[in-house]
Motif scaffolding. Structure first.
Motif, short mmCIF file in Angstrom:
data_model
loop_
_atom_site.label_atom_id
_atom_site.label_comp_id
_atom_site.label_asym_id
_atom_site.label_seq_id
_atom_site.Cartn_x
_atom_site.Cartn_y
_atom_site.Cartn_z
N GLU A 109 -1.16 0.07 39.59
CA GLU A 109 -0.37 1.28 39.78
C GLU A 109 1.11 1.01 39.53
OE1 GLU A 109 -0.11 5.36 40.43
OE2 GLU A 109 -1.91 4.10 40.30
N CYS A 121 6.80 6.52 48.50
CA CYS A 121 5.56 7.06 49.06
C CYS A 121 4.60 5.93 49.43
CB CYS A 121 4.89 8.00 48.06
SG CYS A 121 5.68 9.61 47.86
N GLU A 156 4.35 11.85 41.71
CA GLU A 156 2.97 11.92 41.22
C GLU A 156 2.08 10.97 42.03
OE1 GLU A 156 3.02 11.01 37.06
OE2 GLU A 156 4.49 12.56 36.58
N ALA A 194 -5.06 7.26 46.70
CA ALA A 194 -6.42 6.76 46.48
C ALA A 194 -6.43 5.28 46.08
CB ALA A 194 -7.13 7.60 45.42
N ASP A 213 -0.71 9.67 44.59
CA ASP A 213 -2.04 9.87 45.16
C ASP A 213 -2.43 8.54 45.80
OD1 ASP A 213 -4.74 10.09 45.75
OD2 ASP A 213 -5.26 11.08 43.86
N HIS A 256 7.63 7.35 43.85
CA HIS A 256 6.30 6.78 43.97
C HIS A 256 6.30 5.54 44.86
CE1 HIS A 256 2.47 4.91 42.92
NE2 HIS A 256 2.08 6.11 42.53
N LYS A 275 5.78 13.47 47.43
CA LYS A 275 4.55 13.07 46.73
C LYS A 275 4.47 13.72 45.36
CE LYS A 275 1.31 14.00 49.81
NZ LYS A 275 -0.07 14.02 50.36
N ARG A 276 4.82 14.98 45.27
CA ARG A 276 4.80 15.66 43.97
C ARG A 276 5.81 15.05 43.01
NH1 ARG A 276 4.14 20.01 47.49
NH2 ARG A 276 6.36 20.56 47.41
#
Length: 248
Positions: free
Chosen positions: A144, A163, A233, A237, A235, A160, A229-230
Motif C-alpha cells: 500500500e 489515516c 482514498e 482492508a 480503505d 493516507h 479518509k476520502r
C-alpha cells in the motif's frame, strides 16, 4: 533485565488480539516471556542494515521507523513502527538484516531472544500463526505504501498515511475520539512520502486550511474522519484487522 509483567507485553497482546483472539494459556505465556527492556532516546538506531541479531525488538512505547539509506545518504522510511510491533521479526529466519530500524521519539524496547521466540513458536502454533500473519500484514502495508508514494499526490498521500497511523494506533488502544500522539517531524514525513520538507510543510498547512487535520504540538486531531479518509482514498482492508472498531 528480564520481565514477566503484563504491563510490558500489553502492546503486543493488544496487537495480536486486533487480528485474532488469544486463549488464556496463550495470553499467560506472552505475559511471561523473558525480555530485556531498554529505553532508547529519539533519533537512535535500534538495529542496522547488515546486522545479524540474536534477538528481536518489540516496541513497548514510542514511535520508530524502518528505513534504508542510499549511497549518498538519502533516507527512505518504508514503515512507521508503533507500540505492539516487532519490526525485525523476520530476523528469526533471515539472518542478515536488509534494513535499519531507528527511533523517532524516545522508545521503550523489549528485546526478546530468538531462542525464546523459536520455543514459543514450537509450543504454541496459534501464536506462530498470529506472528506469521503479522509479517504478511507488514507486506500488505509495504504494498500500500508503494501505491501511495508512487501514484497518489500531495495531500492525498499525506492523508493516507495519517489515516493508517490513526487506525493502527486505535488497534492498540492509543486513540481517543480521533485524537492521538504524533511525534513525527516534517522531515520524517518527507523521508516517508518522497517529498521535500518544504513541500510537506505546504501540504500540512493546506490540510489544516481545508479542515482535514488539527495539530497541537505532537497531538493530532481529526475533525472529520470520513473527510480525511476520502481525501486519502483510504480503505483499512489492507491492515486486515478483525477488530471492527479499530478499522472503522
Amino acid at each position: 533485565m528480564h520481565s514477566s509483567f503484563e504491563h510490558h507485553y500489553s502492546p503486543l497482546i493488544r496487537k495480536l488480539e486486533s487480528i485474532f483472539t488469544l486463549a488464556d494459556d496463550e495470553r499467560r505465556v506472552l505475559e511471561n516471556l523473558p525480555m530485556q527492556v531498554v529505553t532508547i532516546k529519539a533519533d537512535q538506531d535500534i538495529v542496522r542494515e547488515g546486522d545479524s541479531p540474536s534477538r528481536s525488538c518489540l516496541i513497548l512505547s514510542g514511535f520508530a521507523c524502518t528505513y534504508k539509506v542510499t549511497r549518498d545518504g538519502k533516507r527512505q522510511i518504508v514503515s512507521f513502527n508503533l507500540p505492539g510491533d516487532i519490526p525485525d521479526l523476520q530476523s528469526l529466519h533471515l539472518k542478515t538484516l536488509d534494513n535499519s530500524i531507528g527511533t523517532i521519539s524516545p522508545c521503550s524496547i523489549g528485546f526478546i531472544p530468538h531462542e525464546v521466540l523459536h520455543d514459543l513458536c514450537t509450543r504454541y502454533p496459534r501464536i506462530t500463526a498470529g506472528l506469521w500473519r503479522e509479517t504478511l500484514v507488514d507486506a500488505s502495508i509495504f504494498r500500500e505504501w508503494m501505491m501511495n508514494v508512487g501514484r497518489r499526490e500531495g495531500s492525498s498521500r499525506m492523508a493516507h498515511v495519517l489515516c493508517e497511523l490513526l487506525v493502527r494506533l486505535r488497534a492498540v488502544g492509543l486513540v481517543e475520539d480521533h485524537v492521538c500522539d504524533l511525534p513525527i517531524t516534517q522531515n520524517e514525513f518527507a523521508d516517508a512520502l518522497g517529498f521535500t520538507t518544504v513541500h510537506v510543510n505546504r501540504i500540512i498547512q493546506q490540510m489544516r486550511a481545508e479542515g482535514l487535520i488539527e495539530l497541537k504540538g505532537e497531538r493530532l486531531f481529526i475533525p472529520d474522519w470520513g473527510k480525511l479518509k476520502r481525501a486519502g482514498e483510504f480503505d483499512a482492508a489492507y491492515l486486515h484487522l478483525e477488530n471492527e472498531k479499530a478499522a472503522a
